[in-house]
Design an enzyme around this catalytic site. Sequence first.
Site, PDB file in Angstrom:
ATOM      1  N   ARG A  54      96.731  -1.550  40.699  1.00 46.13           N
ATOM      2  CA  ARG A  54      97.436  -2.250  39.628  1.00 46.13           C
ATOM      3  C   ARG A  54      98.434  -3.210  40.262  1.00 46.13           C
ATOM      4  NH1 ARG A  54     102.150  -1.827  36.647  1.00 46.13           N
ATOM      5  NH2 ARG A  54     101.948  -2.290  34.434  1.00 46.13           N
ATOM      6  N   SER A 122      95.251   2.420  27.780  1.00 46.65           N
ATOM      7  CA  SER A 122      96.626   2.883  27.557  1.00 46.65           C
ATOM      8  C   SER A 122      96.876   3.008  26.060  1.00 46.65           C
ATOM      9  CB  SER A 122      97.628   1.862  28.106  1.00 46.65           C
ATOM     10  OG  SER A 122      97.504   1.763  29.496  1.00 46.65           O
ATOM     11  N   LYS A 151     107.392  -0.710  34.271  1.00 50.31           N
ATOM     12  CA  LYS A 151     106.677  -1.632  33.376  1.00 50.31           C
ATOM     13  C   LYS A 151     107.649  -2.196  32.354  1.00 50.31           C
ATOM     14  CE  LYS A 151     102.610  -1.874  30.395  1.00 50.31           C
ATOM     15  NZ  LYS A 151     101.437  -1.145  29.900  1.00 50.31           N
TER      16      LYS A 151
HETATM   17  N1  3NM Z   1     101.989   2.280  31.754  1.00 53.41           N
HETATM   18  P1  3NM Z   1     106.439   4.908  36.708  1.00 53.41           P
HETATM   19  S1  3NM Z   1     104.192   3.477  31.674  1.00 53.41           S
HETATM   20  C1  3NM Z   1     101.952   1.234  33.999  1.00 53.41           C
HETATM   21  O1  3NM Z   1     103.113   4.110  28.938  1.00 53.41           O
HETATM   22  C2  3NM Z   1     102.587   2.053  32.968  1.00 53.41           C
HETATM   23  O2  3NM Z   1     101.260   3.024  29.191  1.00 53.41           O
HETATM   24  C3  3NM Z   1     102.732   3.029  30.963  1.00 53.41           C
HETATM   25  O3  3NM Z   1     105.473   3.771  36.201  1.00 53.41           O
HETATM   26  C4  3NM Z   1     102.350   3.412  29.595  1.00 53.41           C
HETATM   27  O4  3NM Z   1     105.615   6.084  37.081  1.00 53.41           O
HETATM   28  C5  3NM Z   1     103.827   2.660  33.087  1.00 53.41           C
HETATM   29  O5  3NM Z   1     107.102   4.305  37.931  1.00 53.41           O
HETATM   30  C6  3NM Z   1     104.714   2.622  34.279  1.00 53.41           C
HETATM   31  O6  3NM Z   1     107.406   5.191  35.618  1.00 53.41           O
HETATM   32  C7  3NM Z   1     104.692   3.904  35.047  1.00 53.41           C
END
Ligand code: 3NM
Length: 220
Positions: A54, A122, A151
């Site tokens: 990603r 997602s 994100k």
């Molecule tokens: N998608 P981290 S949250 C890429 O809720 C992504 O769909 C999400 O990163 C969703 O583990 C997210 O550093 C970011 O919090 C996840």
Amino acid sequence: RFKTYELEKSFLIKKFFPHTDIYGILCENLSLGRNNIQIAKEMIKAGIKIIQYREKHKSKLEKYKECKIIRTLTKNNDVFFIVNDDVDIALSVKADGIHIGQEDMPIKEVKKLAPNMIIGLSTHNENQAKKAVKNGADYIGVGPIFKTNTKKNIEKSEGLNYLKWVSENISIPYVAIGGIKESNILEVKKNGGRCFAMISEIVSAKNIAEKVKNIRKILS
Ligand code: 3NM
């Protein structure tokens, strides 16, 4: 031929989403100066069995080149490889799966382009989850579970409550995501989490193998 694809898919899903485990996602910006290839190697060494590529800030060519290398690494180590967003790259490097978001092409169209690939979507609420199942997603992302800085402009969700609902109502595999860390993963598990996607917690760890070992100890 369609049937063969479906059989292969259900085999892959059973193999790679069978029980509680970690879903690793690459993100070079957060990787403490290490590149995606190094991080992918470290994830593989740490025993992670699902890796997603990603990258939001690289050119198509850069992404393609990295995915090509990571595809070889993952294949040689029996690791499931998923590409985020770029269906063309996923197809050309022969990834195992493609992960898309609510703003991407409709899942039905992606399925037409990549009928033999695992497709993940997602989702952030119950309606999106139901729709994903109806439209033939092979698995769904469920989040954000907690606050995340990784994100931006992310759609809100009811976090653990949403996850719990998915665990009780959705029949396809699901992956919890968003702000999951060693310190809160047990809470995620207690609310129905089985597969846990993490970006910052893994790629920003100085010692990825140790991080994975610690997380697995907590989950076991
Ligand atoms: N998608 P981290 S949250 C890429 O809720 C992504 O769909 C999400 O990163 C969703 O583990 C997210 O550093 C970011 O919090 C996840």
